[in-house]
Every structure is written in structure tokens, then in C-alpha cells.
Motif scaffolding. Structure first.
Motif, PDB file in Angstrom:
ATOM      1  N   VAL A 148       0.835  -1.206   0.000  1.00  0.00           N
ATOM      2  CA  VAL A 148       0.000   0.000   0.000  1.00  0.00           C
ATOM      3  C   VAL A 148       0.871   1.258   0.000  1.00  0.00           C
ATOM      4  O   VAL A 148       0.596   2.221  -0.726  1.00  0.00           O
ATOM      5  CB  VAL A 148      -0.956  -0.017   1.204  1.00  0.00           C
ATOM      6  N   ALA A 149       1.919   1.256   0.818  1.00  0.00           N
ATOM      7  CA  ALA A 149       2.818   2.411   0.844  1.00  0.00           C
ATOM      8  C   ALA A 149       3.459   2.634  -0.524  1.00  0.00           C
ATOM      9  O   ALA A 149       3.595   3.779  -0.978  1.00  0.00           O
ATOM     10  CB  ALA A 149       3.898   2.204   1.907  1.00  0.00           C
ATOM     11  N   SER A 150       3.830   1.549  -1.192  1.00  0.00           N
ATOM     12  CA  SER A 150       4.394   1.677  -2.535  1.00  0.00           C
ATOM     13  C   SER A 150       3.385   2.298  -3.488  1.00  0.00           C
ATOM     14  O   SER A 150       3.709   3.186  -4.288  1.00  0.00           O
ATOM     15  CB  SER A 150       4.836   0.313  -3.059  1.00  0.00           C
ATOM     16  N   GLY A 151       2.135   1.834  -3.419  1.00  0.00           N
ATOM     17  CA  GLY A 151       1.122   2.334  -4.324  1.00  0.00           C
ATOM     18  C   GLY A 151       0.807   3.803  -4.144  1.00  0.00           C
ATOM     19  O   GLY A 151       0.511   4.507  -5.120  1.00  0.00           O
ATOM     20  N   LEU A 152       0.864   4.297  -2.914  1.00  0.00           N
ATOM     21  CA  LEU A 152       0.543   5.697  -2.664  1.00  0.00           C
ATOM     22  C   LEU A 152       1.736   6.619  -2.867  1.00  0.00           C
ATOM     23  O   LEU A 152       1.566   7.800  -3.218  1.00  0.00           O
ATOM     24  CB  LEU A 152       0.005   5.852  -1.236  1.00  0.00           C
ATOM     25  N   LEU A 153       2.951   6.119  -2.647  1.00  0.00           N
ATOM     26  CA  LEU A 153       4.133   6.979  -2.744  1.00  0.00           C
ATOM     27  C   LEU A 153       4.754   6.997  -4.138  1.00  0.00           C
ATOM     28  O   LEU A 153       5.335   8.007  -4.542  1.00  0.00           O
ATOM     29  CB  LEU A 153       5.185   6.525  -1.725  1.00  0.00           C
ATOM     30  N   LEU A 154       4.651   5.903  -4.877  1.00  0.00           N
ATOM     31  CA  LEU A 154       5.307   5.839  -6.192  1.00  0.00           C
ATOM     32  C   LEU A 154       4.837   6.923  -7.159  1.00  0.00           C
ATOM     33  O   LEU A 154       5.665   7.541  -7.834  1.00  0.00           O
ATOM     34  CB  LEU A 154       5.116   4.451  -6.802  1.00  0.00           C
ATOM     35  N   PRO A 155       3.528   7.182  -7.290  1.00  0.00           N
ATOM     36  CA  PRO A 155       3.138   8.248  -8.225  1.00  0.00           C
ATOM     37  C   PRO A 155       3.642   9.623  -7.820  1.00  0.00           C
ATOM     38  O   PRO A 155       3.936  10.457  -8.687  1.00  0.00           O
ATOM     39  CB  PRO A 155       1.598   8.179  -8.213  1.00  0.00           C
ATOM     40  N   ILE A 156       3.755   9.858  -6.508  1.00  0.00           N
ATOM     41  CA  ILE A 156       4.296  11.151  -6.070  1.00  0.00           C
ATOM     42  C   ILE A 156       5.791  11.220  -6.341  1.00  0.00           C
ATOM     43  O   ILE A 156       6.313  12.254  -6.800  1.00  0.00           O
ATOM     44  CB  ILE A 156       4.004  11.350  -4.565  1.00  0.00           C
ATOM     45  N   MET A 157       6.495  10.120  -6.075  1.00  0.00           N
ATOM     46  CA  MET A 157       7.940  10.090  -6.294  1.00  0.00           C
ATOM     47  C   MET A 157       8.305  10.302  -7.750  1.00  0.00           C
ATOM     48  O   MET A 157       9.352  10.884  -8.060  1.00  0.00           O
ATOM     49  CB  MET A 157       8.512   8.760  -5.801  1.00  0.00           C
ATOM     50  N   THR A 158       7.465   9.827  -8.653  1.00  0.00           N
ATOM     51  CA  THR A 158       7.771   9.948 -10.083  1.00  0.00           C
ATOM     52  C   THR A 158       7.152  11.192 -10.703  1.00  0.00           C
ATOM     53  O   THR A 158       7.777  11.846 -11.536  1.00  0.00           O
ATOM     54  CB  THR A 158       7.275   8.700 -10.827  1.00  0.00           C
ATOM     55  N   ALA A 159       5.919  11.516 -10.314  1.00  0.00           N
ATOM     56  CA  ALA A 159       5.209  12.613 -10.987  1.00  0.00           C
ATOM     57  C   ALA A 159       5.687  13.984 -10.521  1.00  0.00           C
ATOM     58  O   ALA A 159       5.825  14.903 -11.350  1.00  0.00           O
ATOM     59  CB  ALA A 159       3.709  12.483 -10.757  1.00  0.00           C
ATOM     60  N   TYR A 160       5.944  14.150  -9.220  1.00  0.00           N
ATOM     61  CA  TYR A 160       6.273  15.501  -8.735  1.00  0.00           C
ATOM     62  C   TYR A 160       7.562  16.049  -9.338  1.00  0.00           C
ATOM     63  O   TYR A 160       7.588  17.203  -9.776  1.00  0.00           O
ATOM     64  CB  TYR A 160       6.348  15.490  -7.207  1.00  0.00           C
ATOM     65  N   PRO A 161       8.662  15.280  -9.390  1.00  0.00           N
ATOM     66  CA  PRO A 161       9.849  15.822 -10.079  1.00  0.00           C
ATOM     67  C   PRO A 161       9.588  16.133 -11.548  1.00  0.00           C
ATOM     68  O   PRO A 161      10.099  17.140 -12.081  1.00  0.00           O
ATOM     69  CB  PRO A 161      10.886  14.701  -9.918  1.00  0.00           C
ATOM     70  N   LEU A 162       8.789  15.303 -12.211  1.00  0.00           N
ATOM     71  CA  LEU A 162       8.464  15.588 -13.611  1.00  0.00           C
ATOM     72  C   LEU A 162       7.622  16.851 -13.741  1.00  0.00           C
ATOM     73  O   LEU A 162       7.790  17.634 -14.690  1.00  0.00           O
ATOM     74  CB  LEU A 162       7.728  14.395 -14.223  1.00  0.00           C
ATOM     75  N   GLN A 163       6.717  17.066 -12.807  1.00  0.00           N
ATOM     76  CA  GLN A 163       5.908  18.286 -12.837  1.00  0.00           C
ATOM     77  C   GLN A 163       6.777  19.528 -12.686  1.00  0.00           C
ATOM     78  O   GLN A 163       6.581  20.536 -13.382  1.00  0.00           O
ATOM     79  CB  GLN A 163       4.859  18.223 -11.729  1.00  0.00           C
ATOM     80  N   LEU A 164       7.750  19.462 -11.778  1.00  0.00           N
ATOM     81  CA  LEU A 164       8.663  20.595 -11.618  1.00  0.00           C
ATOM     82  C   LEU A 164       9.480  20.828 -12.877  1.00  0.00           C
ATOM     83  O   LEU A 164       9.720  21.973 -13.289  1.00  0.00           O
ATOM     84  CB  LEU A 164       9.587  20.347 -10.419  1.00  0.00           C
ATOM     85  N   ALA A 165       9.914  19.739 -13.521  1.00  0.00           N
ATOM     86  CA  ALA A 165      10.686  19.880 -14.752  1.00  0.00           C
ATOM     87  C   ALA A 165       9.849  20.501 -15.861  1.00  0.00           C
ATOM     88  O   ALA A 165      10.336  21.357 -16.624  1.00  0.00           O
ATOM     89  CB  ALA A 165      11.215  18.508 -15.186  1.00  0.00           C
ATOM     90  N   VAL A 166       8.580  20.095 -15.958  1.00  0.00           N
ATOM     91  CA  VAL A 166       7.702  20.669 -16.991  1.00  0.00           C
ATOM     92  C   VAL A 166       7.477  22.152 -16.723  1.00  0.00           C
ATOM     93  O   VAL A 166       7.433  22.975 -17.662  1.00  0.00           O
ATOM     94  CB  VAL A 166       6.372  19.899 -17.035  1.00  0.00           C
ATOM     95  N   ARG A 167       7.355  22.528 -15.475  1.00  0.00           N
ATOM     96  CA  ARG A 167       7.200  23.954 -15.161  1.00  0.00           C
ATOM     97  C   ARG A 167       8.428  24.749 -15.588  1.00  0.00           C
ATOM     98  O   ARG A 167       8.316  25.862 -16.123  1.00  0.00           O
ATOM     99  CB  ARG A 167       6.960  24.135 -13.664  1.00  0.00           C
ATOM    100  N   LEU A 168       9.599  24.176 -15.329  1.00  0.00           N
ATOM    101  CA  LEU A 168      10.817  24.882 -15.734  1.00  0.00           C
ATOM    102  C   LEU A 168      10.921  25.016 -17.249  1.00  0.00           C
ATOM    103  O   LEU A 168      11.539  25.963 -17.748  1.00  0.00           O
ATOM    104  CB  LEU A 168      12.041  24.126 -15.190  1.00  0.00           C
ATOM    105  N   LEU A 169      10.322  24.075 -17.977  1.00  0.00           N
ATOM    106  CA  LEU A 169      10.381  24.097 -19.435  1.00  0.00           C
ATOM    107  C   LEU A 169       9.246  24.893 -20.068  1.00  0.00           C
ATOM    108  O   LEU A 169       9.076  24.868 -21.285  1.00  0.00           O
ATOM    109  CB  LEU A 169      10.352  22.664 -19.976  1.00  0.00           C
ATOM    110  N   GLY A 170       8.473  25.587 -19.238  1.00  0.00           N
ATOM    111  CA  GLY A 170       7.423  26.435 -19.798  1.00  0.00           C
ATOM    112  C   GLY A 170       6.024  26.015 -19.472  1.00  0.00           C
ATOM    113  O   GLY A 170       5.078  26.485 -20.123  1.00  0.00           O
ATOM    114  N   GLY A 171       5.841  25.140 -18.486  1.00  0.00           N
ATOM    115  CA  GLY A 171       4.496  24.747 -18.094  1.00  0.00           C
ATOM    116  C   GLY A 171       3.761  25.897 -17.447  1.00  0.00           C
ATOM    117  O   GLY A 171       4.322  26.978 -17.202  1.00  0.00           O
ATOM    118  N   ASP A 172       2.477  25.674 -17.148  1.00  0.00           N
ATOM    119  CA  ASP A 172       1.657  26.767 -16.620  1.00  0.00           C
ATOM    120  C   ASP A 172       1.858  27.016 -15.138  1.00  0.00           C
ATOM    121  O   ASP A 172       1.087  27.757 -14.530  1.00  0.00           O
ATOM    122  CB  ASP A 172       0.174  26.504 -16.912  1.00  0.00           C
ATOM    123  N   GLY A 173       2.833  26.351 -14.535  1.00  0.00           N
ATOM    124  CA  GLY A 173       3.164  26.649 -13.136  1.00  0.00           C
ATOM    125  C   GLY A 173       2.117  26.211 -12.154  1.00  0.00           C
ATOM    126  O   GLY A 173       2.044  26.742 -11.042  1.00  0.00           O
TER     127      GLY A 173
END
Length: 399
Positions: A148-173
Motif C-alpha cells: 500500500v505504501a508503494s502504491g501511494l508513494l510511487l506516483p508522487i515520487m515519479t510525478a512531482y519531479p516531472l511536474q517541476l521539470a515541466v514547469r521549468l520548461l514552460g508549463g503553466d506553473g
């Protein structure tokens, strides 16, 4: 005659030194009972080891690494628990004006209490994976919380750094493209909370990998082609196909939402979409692919040269994310959390329910795989142990 008295090359060996009680110290072992003047006893080989050592690295280094990982895991829970406690006490730290959290009422209070307990479970898991008493905990009591911990933490561990990278590349912040939506939380809250979640996932993952490798490592050794044929192979393959078919529904939905479609979304979610939303939906689709790939590889044994741990890891991560995240989103929709309104389309609830079902089928097949492997190894170790004991000398047999 003088050559025999020299201690250099060609000298005769010195006789064993006499010891009290009529014993001689034999060169073949300490203090063997030998009559004086008799030939030394035959050397007895040490008993064969029936089990390989669990650790191949220094216990001191491993112990220090685990202590550091445990400390980091526990410390990473403090910011989130502190923030939730402050909100429960009436603080509005990090909550802007107009946020739906200000009118959450009882459902929000219950949700905050539940998430605090979940974060507290991280502390228990960190202790369990590093303390001696943790080795005595039954598998059924440890593996489900880690899954259960893997299921709840994995999307945050992978998505949040990608979201920050997309913002740096011109995302809507993180702001909706259409504007007008009320902010949910201050940006710094996401950094503090998600940063702690990422540390929890990394440290718990490392600790569980070390723990599982020592306790159950034999279950996933070897390659797919080396695995014995299962007597229930037809049922397992049917289950794998069913899981893959069910997974196509949430997979298609996440891909459509990641590409910009609003089909199946409620009005509030559709209006609040940002680059963060699209990245998260793409990550959800990737984990669904991992679940399908892992379960089909295990059931049909394709890619024979592939190590067994690869499809098992894919099935673990994919099933945990699809089932647990689908369940979490279902609870959020039914409870009316965030921007989810009372008019949430039934299609959304159905998609999340099918997502949970697909993940449950995958993890069920994985549990059956481990049960069969454990039983096979246990049955094969008994004849091997008996053969070793039968071939060993009587005085050196393993008790």
C-alpha cells in the motif's frame, strides 16, 4: 644424524607436545584424545553448510546504512504530521483564502486523521525493517502495508519531479489555463509535503529491498526460463489475461486525460487542469503498462533470459499504484474532497473501480507465484538436507 636436528629444509617434524591427562595436541585439531606413540587420527572434514550466508557485505556497514535510512524515514514524517496537527488545531498555515479546505467540515477532519495515521505507519515500518524483532513478523503482516505504501508513494515520487521539470520548461506553473479557479494550497506546502513523501519512499524502498533480499531472496533468484512449470499455469494465465483486459479501461482513460480530453471528468476537475494534471495522468498510464507487462511475463514466461526479479518488480509497482491510487481517488470522489462535486460522472467512478480490480488481480497472481515458489523450495530442501546428513560422518552430521 645432524640433518635431523636442523629446523630448516629436510628436518623431521617435531612430535606432538605431551599435555596433561594423557592427551596430545594434534596438528589436525585442538586437544584430540590420542594415545602416546600412536598414529595421529584421520582428519575429519567440517560439516557441509546446508545454507549459504545471508549477507555478503560487512554487517557493520549494513547496520550503519540502515540506521541512517531509518532516521531519515522517521524525520521525513515530521513536517507532514506537524502541518496536519496544526490544521486540526485551527491553524490556516498554507491554506489561502477561498480554498475548499476551509469548508471541508467533518469529512476533511476524518481524512486528516487518517492520513496522519498512515504517515505514522511509516515510522512503524522503518523500525520493523531495521530491528531484530522485525524478522519475526509474519509476511502477511508486513507485505500488505509495504504494498500500500508503494502504491501511494510511487506516483508522487515519479510525478512531482516531472511536474517541476515541466514547469521549468514552460508549463503553466500549476495554475489552470482558463484561470478563475480558487487555489487549493500555497505552493510551498506541496514542496514540503511531497518532498517528505519522496524521502519516505526512497528510504522505505531501500530498507525493504535489504530486508526482503535477506529473508526471501531465494524466491526470485534465476531467470524466467529457469522457473519450473506451475501445475496451475492455465488458471494463472487466465487471471493474467483478465487483469490485462481490465487494465485497458483505466489505461485508455489516463492516456486520453493526459492528451487533453475531458471525457469522464467533472466540471470542476476539467476547469482546474494544469500541466501538473497532464503529467500525473501520463504517469498513471505508465504504471498501468508496468502492471500489464509484469503479469503477462510471469504468466507466459516470455523473455526467458530476463531475471525473474524484473517482471516481479514491474508487477509489484504497477499493481500497487493502480489498485491503491484507484482506491484513494474513489474515496476522494465519494467523499467530495477537493474540487470533486456532487455531479461527478459515474464513468469516473467506474474507471477507478476497474483500476482497483485490475491491480487486485495482478497482486493476487503475484502472491500465488510466491506461495508456489516457497512451497517448491521448501519441499526440495528436505531431500537435499537428508542427503547431506547421510553422506556426512556420524560425528559431524548436522543435528
Amino acid at each position: 644424524m645432524t640433518a635431523n636436528r636442523r629446523t630448516g629444509h629436510g628436518a623431521l617434524p617435531r612430535p606432538p607436545a605431551p599435555s596433561p591427562h594423557g592427551r596430545t595436541t594434534s596438528p589436525y585439531g585442538p586437544e584430540r584424545s590420542v594415545d602416546r606413540g600412536s598414529s595421529p587420527p584421520l582428519r575429519t572434514e567440517p560439516p557441509l553448510r546446508t545454507e549459504s550466508p545471508l549477507r555478503t557485505e560487512s554487517p557493520l556497514r549494513t547496520g550503519r546504512a540502515r540506521a541512517v535510512l531509518r532516521a531519515v524515514a522517521i524525520a521525513s514524517c515530521v513536517p507532514y504530521i506537524t502541518l496536519k496537527a496544526a490544521w486540526a488545531a485551527g491553524s490556516r498555515a498554507g491554506i489561502p483564502e477561498g480554498s475548499p479546505l476551509l469548508d471541508g467540515g467533518t469529512p476533511l477532519a476524518v481524512g486528516n486523521a487518517a492520513t496522519v495515521l498512515m504517515d505514522g505507519a511509516v515510522v512503524v515500518l522503518a523500525l520493523l525493517l531495521t530491528r531484530p524483532w522485525g524478522r519475526r513478523v509474519p509476511a502477511w503482516l508486513l507485505v500488505p502495508p509495504m504494498w500500500v505504501a508503494s502504491g501511494l508513494l510511487l506516483p508522487i515520487m515519479t510525478a512531482y519531479p516531472l511536474q517541476l521539470a515541466v514547469r521549468l520548461l514552460g508549463g503553466d506553473g500549476g495554475r489552470p489555463a482558463g484561470g478563475g479557479a480558487e487555489p487549493f494550497l500555497e505552493p510551498w506546502v506541496f514542496g514540503v509535503v511531497y518532498g517528505g513523501f519522496i524521502l519516505q519512499g526512497l528510504t522505505l524502498g531501500a530498507l525493504f529491498t535489504l530486508y526482503a533480499g535477506e529473508r526471501w531472496g531465494a524466491l526470485w533468484r534465476g531467470r524466467l526460463r529457469d522457473l519450473p512449470e506451475s501445475p496451475t499455469a492455465p488458471a494463472l494465465r487466465a487471471t493474467a489475461v483478465a487483469a490485462a483486459v481490465f487494465a485497458q479501461i483505466p489505461l485508455a482513460a489516463h492516456l486520453l486525460w493526459a492528451a487533453g480530453s475531458t471525457a469522464g471528468l467533472d466540471a470542476g476537475t476539467a476547469a482546474a487542469r494544469t500541466s501538473d494534471f497532464h503529467v500525473l495522468e501520463a504517469v498513471n498510464a505508465v504504471f498501468a503498462v508496468c502492471a500489464v507487462t509484469g503479469v503477462l511475463l510471469l504468466a507466459f514466461r516470455r523473455g526467458g533470459r530476463l531475471p525473474s526479479r524484473v517482471p516481479l518488480a514491474l508487477a509489484w509497482a504497477g499493481s500497487a499504484q493502480t489498485a491503491c491510487w484507484g482506491g484513494w481517488l474513489t474515496l476522494a470522489v465519494l467523499a467530495g474532497a477537493g474540487d470533486a462535486t456532487d455531479r461527478t460522472p459515474q464513468a469516473t467512478v467506474v474507471i477507478y473501480a476497474v483500476q482497483m480490480l485490475a491491480g487486485a488481480l495482478v497482486v493476487t497472481l503475484g502472491a500465488h507465484f510466491f506461495a508456489e515458489r516457497s512451497a517448491a523450495l521448501a519441499s526440495s530442501s528436505v531431500p537435499a538436507r537428508r542427503a547431506v546428513e547421510a553422506s556426512a560422518p556420524r560425528e559431524s552430521r548436522v543435528p
